[in-house]
Design an enzyme around this catalytic site. Structure first.
Site, short mmCIF file in Angstrom:
data_model
loop_
_atom_site.label_atom_id
_atom_site.label_comp_id
_atom_site.label_asym_id
_atom_site.label_seq_id
_atom_site.Cartn_x
_atom_site.Cartn_y
_atom_site.Cartn_z
N TRP A 18 0.82 -1.21 0.00
CA TRP A 18 0.00 0.00 0.00
C TRP A 18 0.86 1.25 0.00
O TRP A 18 1.84 1.35 0.74
CB TRP A 18 -0.90 0.00 1.23
CG TRP A 18 -1.83 1.17 1.31
CD1 TRP A 18 -2.97 1.37 0.58
CD2 TRP A 18 -1.70 2.34 2.14
NE1 TRP A 18 -3.54 2.57 0.92
CE2 TRP A 18 -2.79 3.18 1.88
CE3 TRP A 18 -0.75 2.72 3.10
CZ2 TRP A 18 -2.98 4.39 2.53
CZ3 TRP A 18 -0.92 3.95 3.76
CH2 TRP A 18 -2.03 4.76 3.47
N SER A 78 3.07 -7.42 1.57
CA SER A 78 1.96 -6.75 2.25
C SER A 78 0.71 -6.81 1.35
O SER A 78 0.26 -7.90 0.99
CB SER A 78 2.37 -5.32 2.62
OG SER A 78 1.52 -4.80 3.60
N LEU A 79 0.15 -5.68 0.96
CA LEU A 79 -1.03 -5.68 0.09
C LEU A 79 -0.77 -6.48 -1.18
O LEU A 79 -1.66 -7.19 -1.68
CB LEU A 79 -1.40 -4.24 -0.27
CG LEU A 79 -2.44 -4.03 -1.37
CD1 LEU A 79 -3.79 -4.57 -0.94
CD2 LEU A 79 -2.55 -2.55 -1.74
N PHE A 140 2.74 5.97 8.41
CA PHE A 140 2.63 4.57 7.98
C PHE A 140 4.02 3.97 7.78
O PHE A 140 4.27 2.83 8.17
CB PHE A 140 1.81 4.48 6.70
CG PHE A 140 1.63 3.07 6.20
CD1 PHE A 140 0.80 2.18 6.87
CD2 PHE A 140 2.29 2.62 5.07
CE1 PHE A 140 0.63 0.88 6.42
CE2 PHE A 140 2.14 1.32 4.61
CZ PHE A 140 1.30 0.46 5.30
N LEU A 141 4.93 4.72 7.18
CA LEU A 141 6.28 4.22 6.98
C LEU A 141 6.95 3.94 8.32
O LEU A 141 7.66 2.94 8.48
CB LEU A 141 7.11 5.24 6.19
CG LEU A 141 6.64 5.57 4.77
CD1 LEU A 141 7.60 6.57 4.13
CD2 LEU A 141 6.49 4.32 3.93
N ALA A 142 6.75 4.84 9.28
CA ALA A 142 7.34 4.63 10.61
C ALA A 142 6.78 3.36 11.24
O ALA A 142 7.52 2.61 11.90
CB ALA A 142 7.06 5.84 11.49
N LEU A 143 5.49 3.09 11.04
CA LEU A 143 4.89 1.88 11.58
C LEU A 143 5.49 0.64 10.92
O LEU A 143 5.69 -0.39 11.56
CB LEU A 143 3.37 1.92 11.37
CG LEU A 143 2.55 0.77 11.94
CD1 LEU A 143 2.73 0.66 13.44
CD2 LEU A 143 1.07 0.94 11.59
N ASP A 204 7.82 -7.35 13.32
CA ASP A 204 6.77 -6.64 12.58
C ASP A 204 5.69 -6.16 13.56
O ASP A 204 5.07 -6.96 14.25
CB ASP A 204 6.17 -7.57 11.53
CG ASP A 204 5.33 -6.84 10.50
OD1 ASP A 204 4.80 -5.77 10.81
OD2 ASP A 204 5.19 -7.37 9.37
N HIS A 230 8.31 -4.74 9.15
CA HIS A 230 7.35 -5.11 8.11
C HIS A 230 7.97 -5.18 6.71
O HIS A 230 7.33 -5.69 5.79
CB HIS A 230 6.20 -4.08 8.11
CG HIS A 230 5.03 -4.48 7.28
ND1 HIS A 230 4.27 -5.61 7.53
CD2 HIS A 230 4.47 -3.89 6.19
CE1 HIS A 230 3.31 -5.69 6.65
NE2 HIS A 230 3.40 -4.68 5.81
#
Length: 253
Positions: A18, A78-79, A140-143, A204, A230
């Site tokens: 994503w 991922s997606l 989101f990138l940090a997550l 992750d 991730h």
């Protein structure tokens, strides 16, 4: 849909996650290209496919990619893993094998599925996109890198690459969140007959590695863990390329 081909060897389709694009695989692709002919996909609305207004429905994306690529191993991160799984389910003759990287048949929690993301996380990303697009993407990138042993370096790499092929469209971002929220392939996994390799990040914080371990068991696939977040291909590109090369060597012709 833009698909870039590079390298020589067994055909390997690579599908990003994503908000990303195929450029996120740059270092990973360099490690794989001496051994594989890579087909690097930019999904609709992302990267060099930004002007492609097609749906991100995994079945539709899988069909379109299969029309433009030879029979191959499909790798989805991922997606992108949902697209690869859908290809193996709907057109197994096009798929020699599956490599799933930090991907799951269901991404959100349910009463019978505790190893997913809380639905509110995707809702917060969706709400944030309209108010602060770049800030939401950076959160989101940090997550994605949270928990990785190389978190700072991986976050720098993601930030450097995320807009390298241009910004994704807002409709593609919201459509991608919808796909992540709504897709559930758990009951379909037993129908996947092609060999599979499931690569999880032990650290992750976005996707519980147990989800992948369970999925690998349903498909009779091989499961491995990296000491990563991730995006394990950022800090472990060479090791993963070697593992995927061994997996490919064991596949039927």
């Amino acid at each position: 849909m833009h698909i870039e081909t590079q390298g020589a060897g067994a055909d390997l389709v690579m599908i990003h996650g994503w908000a990303m694009h195929a450029g996120i695989f740059a270092g990973f692709a360099r490690a794989l290209a001496p051994h594989f002919r890579l087909h690097l996909v930019d999904l609709p609305g992302h990267g060099y496919s930004r002007d492609d207004a097609g749906s991100l429905d995994p079945a539709e994306c899988a069909r379109r990619i299969a029309e433009k690529t030879p029979r191959a191993i499909w790798l989805g991160w991922s997606l992108g893993g949902l697209v690869a799984m859908r290809a193996a389910l709907d057109a197994p003759s096009n798929v020699r094998g599956l490599v799933l990287v930090s991907s799951s048949p269901r991404f959100v929690v349910a009463d019978d599925w505790t190893c997913g993301v809380e639905r509110r996380v995707f809702a917060e990303f969706g709400a944030g996109l309209a108010d602060d697009y770049r800030g939401t993407i950076e959160r989101f990138l940090a997550l994605e890198t949270l928990g990785s042993e190389h978190a700072r370096a991986e976050l720098r790499a993601l930030k450097a690459d995320v807009f390298a092929h241009g910004e994704p469209t807002m409709s593609a971002l919201t459509d991608g969140l919808r796909v992540l929220d709504a897709t559930d392939l758990r009951a379909d996994l037993v129908r996947i007959r092609v060999p599979s390799l499931w690569i999880a990040g032990r650290r992750d914080r976005l996707l519980d590695a147990q989800a992948m371990k369970w999925a690998a068991a349903q498909t009779g696939g091989r499961y491995i863990e990296c000491n990563s977040g991730h995006a394990p291909f950022l800090g472990h590109a060479d090791a993963l390329a070697q593992t995927i090369g061994q997996f490919a060597a064991e596949l039927p012709p």
